[in-house]
Design a protein around this motif. Structure first.
Motif, PDB file in Angstrom:
ATOM      1  N   VAL A 108       0.868  -1.187   0.000  1.00 20.50           N
ATOM      2  CA  VAL A 108       0.000   0.000   0.000  1.00 20.50           C
ATOM      3  C   VAL A 108       0.895   1.225   0.000  1.00 20.50           C
ATOM      4  O   VAL A 108       1.816   1.326   0.834  1.00 20.50           O
ATOM      5  CB  VAL A 108      -0.923  -0.010   1.240  1.00 20.50           C
ATOM      6  CG1 VAL A 108      -1.761   1.250   1.286  1.00 20.50           C
ATOM      7  CG2 VAL A 108      -1.786  -1.254   1.247  1.00 20.50           C
ATOM      8  N   PRO A 109       0.682   2.150  -0.925  1.00 23.27           N
ATOM      9  CA  PRO A 109       1.554   3.332  -0.925  1.00 23.27           C
ATOM     10  C   PRO A 109       1.362   4.148   0.339  1.00 23.27           C
ATOM     11  O   PRO A 109       0.267   4.291   0.861  1.00 23.27           O
ATOM     12  CB  PRO A 109       1.094   4.131  -2.166  1.00 23.27           C
ATOM     13  CG  PRO A 109      -0.131   3.468  -2.681  1.00 23.27           C
ATOM     14  CD  PRO A 109      -0.320   2.171  -1.961  1.00 23.27           C
ATOM     15  N   GLY A 110       2.478   4.700   0.811  1.00 22.27           N
ATOM     16  CA  GLY A 110       2.438   5.536   2.010  1.00 22.27           C
ATOM     17  C   GLY A 110       1.962   6.945   1.669  1.00 22.27           C
ATOM     18  O   GLY A 110       1.853   7.299   0.496  1.00 22.27           O
ATOM     19  N   PRO A 111       1.685   7.720   2.683  1.00 17.76           N
ATOM     20  CA  PRO A 111       1.246   9.094   2.424  1.00 17.76           C
ATOM     21  C   PRO A 111       2.397   9.913   1.843  1.00 17.76           C
ATOM     22  O   PRO A 111       3.560   9.604   2.044  1.00 17.76           O
ATOM     23  CB  PRO A 111       0.843   9.611   3.805  1.00 17.76           C
ATOM     24  CG  PRO A 111       1.599   8.750   4.760  1.00 17.76           C
ATOM     25  CD  PRO A 111       1.780   7.417   4.096  1.00 17.76           C
ATOM     26  N   ASP A 112       2.037  10.962   1.110  1.00 21.31           N
ATOM     27  CA  ASP A 112       3.057  11.873   0.584  1.00 21.31           C
ATOM     28  C   ASP A 112       3.756  12.556   1.746  1.00 21.31           C
ATOM     29  O   ASP A 112       3.107  12.921   2.738  1.00 21.31           O
ATOM     30  CB  ASP A 112       2.416  12.938  -0.322  1.00 21.31           C
ATOM     31  CG  ASP A 112       1.920  12.341  -1.633  1.00 21.31           C
ATOM     32  OD1 ASP A 112       2.488  11.312  -2.063  1.00 21.31           O
ATOM     33  OD2 ASP A 112       0.976  12.896  -2.214  1.00 21.31           O
TER      34      ASP A 112
END
Length: 114
Positions: A108-112
């Protein structure tokens, strides 16, 4: 199992963690640990915080065996006769095959960052 334990800081981990990381049936891990205990390569210890849980602990002999085995395997697989581009392609194909079989999902991509 030995290599997994050798990757840890202290050469030990809860049996449940080993089962999760190896992604095999708990009975297989239990049987493997029993054989390794018999051979003097690991020990079972009671978990310090959970009396119901067991830790698997790498012995000095187990560490010696796994380091020798790793060196031998690295020698065997250091040159399998594939060009670098072919190796990259093969790894990508195998990763796609495993993902499609449900072995893992994309992270899951992390937050910017801020």
């Amino acid at each position: 199992m030995l290599r997994l334990l050798a990757f840890t800081r202290e050469g030990r981990m809860p049996m449940a963690s080993a089962i999760a990381r190896l992604q095999v049936h708990p009975t297989s891990v239990t049987n493997t640990v029993s054989r390794l205990v018999k051979d003097g390569l690991v020990q079972r210890e009671t978990h310090p915080d959970d009396g119901r849980a067991a830790l698997v602990v790498l012995t000095d002999t187990g560490r010696e065996v796994i380091e020798k085995a790793t060196a031998s395997l690295n020698d065997v697989f250091s040159d399998v006769g594939l060009a670098d581009d072919d190796t990259v392609d093969l790894v990508r194909i195998l990763a796609r095959f495993r993902k499609d079989a449900g072995d893992f999902r994309d992270p899951v991509p992390g937050p910017d960052p801020l």
